[in-house]
Design a protein around this motif. Structure first.
Motif, PDB file in Angstrom:
ATOM      1  N   MET A  79       0.829  -1.203   0.000  1.00 45.28           N
ATOM      2  CA  MET A  79       0.000   0.000   0.000  1.00 45.28           C
ATOM      3  C   MET A  79       0.867   1.258   0.000  1.00 45.28           C
ATOM      4  N   ARG A  80       2.008   1.190   0.673  1.00 45.07           N
ATOM      5  CA  ARG A  80       2.935   2.326   0.680  1.00 45.07           C
ATOM      6  C   ARG A  80       3.448   2.609  -0.735  1.00 45.07           C
ATOM      7  N   HIS A  81       3.682   1.560  -1.518  1.00 43.04           N
ATOM      8  CA  HIS A  81       4.120   1.755  -2.899  1.00 43.04           C
ATOM      9  C   HIS A  81       3.002   2.300  -3.789  1.00 43.04           C
ATOM     10  N   LEU A  82       1.752   2.145  -3.360  1.00 42.25           N
ATOM     11  CA  LEU A  82       0.625   2.604  -4.176  1.00 42.25           C
ATOM     12  C   LEU A  82       0.181   4.023  -3.835  1.00 42.25           C
ATOM     13  N   ILE A  83       0.788   4.640  -2.831  1.00 46.28           N
ATOM     14  CA  ILE A  83       0.336   5.971  -2.407  1.00 46.28           C
ATOM     15  C   ILE A  83       0.498   6.991  -3.534  1.00 46.28           C
ATOM     16  N   LEU A  84       1.686   7.088  -4.099  1.00 45.30           N
ATOM     17  CA  LEU A  84       1.910   8.062  -5.162  1.00 45.30           C
ATOM     18  C   LEU A  84       1.080   7.770  -6.421  1.00 45.30           C
ATOM     19  N   PRO A  85       1.027   6.515  -6.894  1.00 45.85           N
ATOM     20  CA  PRO A  85       0.144   6.249  -8.044  1.00 45.85           C
ATOM     21  C   PRO A  85      -1.317   6.562  -7.755  1.00 45.85           C
ATOM     22  N   ALA A  86      -1.781   6.251  -6.533  1.00 42.29           N
ATOM     23  CA  ALA A  86      -3.177   6.510  -6.192  1.00 42.29           C
ATOM     24  C   ALA A  86      -3.466   8.011  -6.146  1.00 42.29           C
ATOM     25  N   ILE A  87      -2.546   8.776  -5.581  1.00 42.88           N
ATOM     26  CA  ILE A  87      -2.733  10.229  -5.546  1.00 42.88           C
ATOM     27  C   ILE A  87      -2.719  10.796  -6.972  1.00 42.88           C
ATOM     28  N   THR A  88      -1.844  10.269  -7.816  1.00 44.67           N
ATOM     29  CA  THR A  88      -1.769  10.728  -9.199  1.00 44.67           C
ATOM     30  C   THR A  88      -3.085  10.517  -9.925  1.00 44.67           C
ATOM     31  N   LEU A  89      -3.616   9.301  -9.859  1.00 50.78           N
ATOM     32  CA  LEU A  89      -4.884   9.013 -10.522  1.00 50.78           C
ATOM     33  C   LEU A  89      -6.055   9.684  -9.815  1.00 50.78           C
ATOM     34  N   GLY A  90      -5.976   9.772  -8.479  1.00 52.45           N
ATOM     35  CA  GLY A  90      -7.068  10.375  -7.722  1.00 52.45           C
ATOM     36  C   GLY A  90      -7.258  11.838  -8.058  1.00 52.45           C
ATOM     37  N   ILE A  91      -6.152  12.575  -8.164  1.00 50.87           N
ATOM     38  CA  ILE A  91      -6.239  13.997  -8.501  1.00 50.87           C
ATOM     39  C   ILE A  91      -6.820  14.183  -9.905  1.00 50.87           C
ATOM     40  N   THR A  92      -6.349  13.377 -10.856  1.00 52.34           N
ATOM     41  CA  THR A  92      -6.823  13.508 -12.229  1.00 52.34           C
ATOM     42  C   THR A  92      -8.310  13.207 -12.344  1.00 52.34           C
TER      43      THR A  92
END
Length: 313
Positions: free
Chosen positions: A178-191
């Protein structure tokens, strides 16, 4: 309800069949021979021909399609030409990062978009309202790969707050992944928060102008109760629709983000399968994505019943 579910089931079967047919034909018409790609440039014509026979690629396209349909009805999507494993096994091994990333990204998008959209509608014409609209347009305009690269550069590489890429390795636990998914999730979440924000604001604006909302205020109800209990509940159907659509788009459209952050998900898998001409994996992925879309649409329609009792099927 039973007749509605039966109609939707028939529609799901028709959609999946059409997607399967179109994908099968288009993939077969694409240039390149998978047998030649698998054996490499040094293979002799006899070796390539023998492999084509073993893989069934020498048969007419109608025969290949018929064989694939018969196997698909038994849950067999074929054998990967590259991994030499069943397609279902290959897809199952790559499904977790994509599904978890989509759910995590959707959560981020909802946390960003829902409160801002409600407050922007409540304060229509205010500085917050105008700022939220502008920010939503900006977030929707910036490509996700650019946002991801910026986050990698500053939050991962310079500050070292998050891992820059990967999924934590084979032995990593749930917390590490989940720690590795934080940045990808924020990237897609913002978009993807932009669309949810705009739908939430538009739906709330329509409901806040209704007569029963003014009646609730005239009865002395608090603004918080009027907005959250009466307005938001009745504005839920358009919001649920866009949330369901966003989740399906996140699963099928996370290819670029998975490539940027080197995640071993279905997006990376299908890109590599296209490059390798791995027909069974491409077809299997398209079937799964199509099935996910129609399933999400069905769940969305059923959620309407829970939100609005006036909806009848």
């Amino acid at each position: 309800m039973r007749s509605y579910l039966l109609r939707r089931l028939i529609g799901m079967i028709v959609v999946i069949f059409l997607v399967l047919t179109i994908a099968f034909v288009l993939v077969r018409l694409a240039p390149g021979d998978p047998a030649s790609l698998m054996l490499g440039p040094d293979a002799s014509p006899e070796e390539v021909a023998a492999l084509r026979v073993r893989l069934g690629l020498d048969q007419p396209i109608i025969a290949q399609f018929g064989s694939f349909l018969a196997n698909a009805l038994r849950g067999d999507l074929g054998q990967s030409l590259f991994f030499n494993q069943p397609v279902t096994t290959v897809l199952a091994s790559r499904a977790e990062p994509t599904i978890v990333l989509a759910l995590f990204s959707l959560l981020v998008a909802l946390v960003i978009a829902t409160p801002i959209g409600i407050w922007a509608a409540y304060r229509r014409g205010s500085v917050l309202d105008q700022t939220s609209i502008t920010t939503a347009m900006l977030a929707a305009s910036v490509p996700s790969f650019l946002t991801g690269l910026v986050f990698q550069r500053y939050l991962a590489t310079d500050l070292g707050w998050f891992p820059a890429s990967g999924y934590g390795g084979a032995g990593a636990g749930f917390t590490e992944r989940m720690r590795h998914l934080i940045l990808p999730a924020i990237t897609l979440g913002i978009t993807n928060s932009a669309l949810i924000l705009r739908f939430t604001r538009a739906s709330m604006l329509d409901i806040l102008g209704e007569d029963y909302v003014r009646t609730a205020r005239a009865k002395g109800m608090t603004e918080r109760r009027v907005v959250l209990r009466h307005a938001l509940k009745n504005a839920g159907i358009p919001i649920i629709t866009v949330v369901g659509l966003t989740f399906a788009l996140l699963v099928s459209g996370a290819v670029v983000t998975e490539r940027v952050f080197n995640l071993p998900g279905m997006g990376n898998l299908v890109v590599n399968a296209v490059l390798r001409r791995d027909y069974p994996v491409i077809q299997g992925t398209l079937i799964v994505v199509a099935a996910l879309y129609v399933l999400v649409n069905l769940i969305t329609d059923l959620l309407y019943l829970a939100v609005d009792k006036r909806v009848k099927y």
